[in-house]
Design a protein around this motif. Structure first.
Motif, PDB file in Angstrom:
ATOM      1  N   TYR A 267       4.543  -4.045  -8.298  1.00 38.98           N
ATOM      2  CA  TYR A 267       3.318  -4.588  -7.842  1.00 38.98           C
ATOM      3  C   TYR A 267       2.115  -3.502  -7.105  1.00 38.98           C
ATOM      4  N   SER A 268       0.740  -4.017  -7.163  1.00 38.54           N
ATOM      5  CA  SER A 268      -0.108  -3.275  -6.471  1.00 38.54           C
ATOM      6  C   SER A 268      -0.577  -3.993  -5.082  1.00 38.54           C
TER       7      SER A 268
ATOM      8  N   LYS B  13      -3.515  -5.585  -3.085  1.00 38.80           N
ATOM      9  CA  LYS B  13      -4.632  -6.077  -3.436  1.00 38.80           C
ATOM     10  C   LYS B  13      -5.626  -5.878  -2.130  1.00 38.80           C
TER      11      LYS B  13
ATOM     12  N   ASP C  68      -1.084  -7.681  -5.699  1.00 37.37           N
ATOM     13  CA  ASP C  68      -1.999  -8.285  -6.997  1.00 37.37           C
ATOM     14  C   ASP C  68      -1.743  -9.302  -7.526  1.00 37.37           C
ATOM     15  N   ARG C  69      -0.653  -9.851  -7.590  1.00 39.10           N
ATOM     16  CA  ARG C  69       0.024 -11.132  -8.036  1.00 39.10           C
ATOM     17  C   ARG C  69       1.262 -11.779  -7.320  1.00 39.10           C
TER      18      ARG C  69
END
Length: 289
Positions: free
Chosen positions: A148-149, A151, A170-171
């Motif tokens: 994941y990144s 956000k 990011d999600r």
């Protein structure tokens, strides 16, 4: 500390044949016995599930797309990188993580404030499943869906006493459960354990620790932690609720002049300064805003 209660005696003996490292700005130390073990050695399913909610903060520059939905992880060998003595635990394991974190909301990670800021939010990946598969097989890649990144930074403080961050990914996270946070502060004498990435290693669990003192903003404990454990969730050993975030401690390593290599700094269970853990109440408040 007392022997790790999450594993069989044989598993602990195997664990003592390795060790790994990644230099971090806030070092930690071993108190009494070294209680760090790999996830595959843990007998209890509830503890393995908790470890599955831990993330490694790995620079995106160390990640490369691979085949069949995998992401390759480039990492250095801990023992060689740190000029460790061959007797050090986890010597041959890879060290890729800069910090640790844990899942506290559907798309939210709790970590240390000094581990990440708005200026470097985009530089890090938040990786689930960075753990040893067994005694010999290291995590050279992970599933793409487990990477994941950042956000945004939802909340962050990094001062002399307060050191925490709440990061939005990011999600939404799939396949890993949100951890439960304790709503009351720990007290001196409480039994605790930690899950994270000491020296950037694959996930390690270390129990047998106790709270030494409660200082309001943070508490001190005799946890077996290193740089790379920064941001690790610390748990109530009785309830498995998160009680804090590991942020700083005593010196990690000392130089062995006779053998011309580096070894872990060791203290008695009551010795050295102790490890500082930000109270989880700051994350609880951030989640309520």
């Amino acid at each position: 500390m007392k022997r790790n209660s999450f594993v069989a005696a044989l598993s602990v003996a195997v664990a003592a044949t390795f060790s790994v490292g990644f230099v971090n700005i806030t070092p930690k130390v071993i108190y009494g016995e070294d209680n760090r073990v790999d996830v595959y050695q843990v007998q209890r399913s509830d503890i393995r599930e908790i470890a599955d909610s831990t993330v490694a903060l790995i620079p995106k520059s160390s990640l490369v797309p691979g085949a069949e939905g995998k992401i390759k992880i480039h990492a250095k060998i801990y023992g060689k990188q740190m000029n460790l003595c061959s007797s050090e635990p986890f010597f041959d394991q890879p060290a890729a993580a800069n910090c640790s974190g844990s899942l506290v909301g559907e798309d939210l990670i709790a970590t240390a404030g000094h581990c990440i800021s708005s200026s470097d939010c985009a530089k890090y990946a938040f990786v689930f499943g960075y753990r040893m598969i067994d005694e010999r097989r290291a995590p050279l890649s992970v599933a793409e869906e487990d990477v994941y990144s950042c956000k945004e930074i939802v909340a962050r403080e990094y001062t002399r006493e307060q050191d925490y961050a709440l990061v939005r990914l990011d999600r939404p996270v799939r396949g890993h459960r949100v951890l439960t946070l304790q709503t009351t502060p720990v007290e001196a004498g409480d039994d605790i354990y930690v899950v994270g990435h000491p020296s950037g290693l694959p996930t390690k669990i270390a129990d047998g620790a106790k709270v030494r003192s409660q200082n309001g903003a943070y508490f001190q404990a005799n946890l077996d932690t290193y740089g790379g454990n920064s941001g690790s969730a610390v748990f109530n050993a009785r309830t498995n609720e998160v009680v804090g975030i590991l942020v700083r401690g005593a010196q990690d390593f000392v130089y062995d002049r006779e053998n011309k290599c580096t070894v872990s700094n060791r203290c008695s269970d009551e010795g050295c300064r102790g490890e500082d853990v930000t109270n989880i109440s700051y994350i609880v408040k951030a989640l309520q805003q």
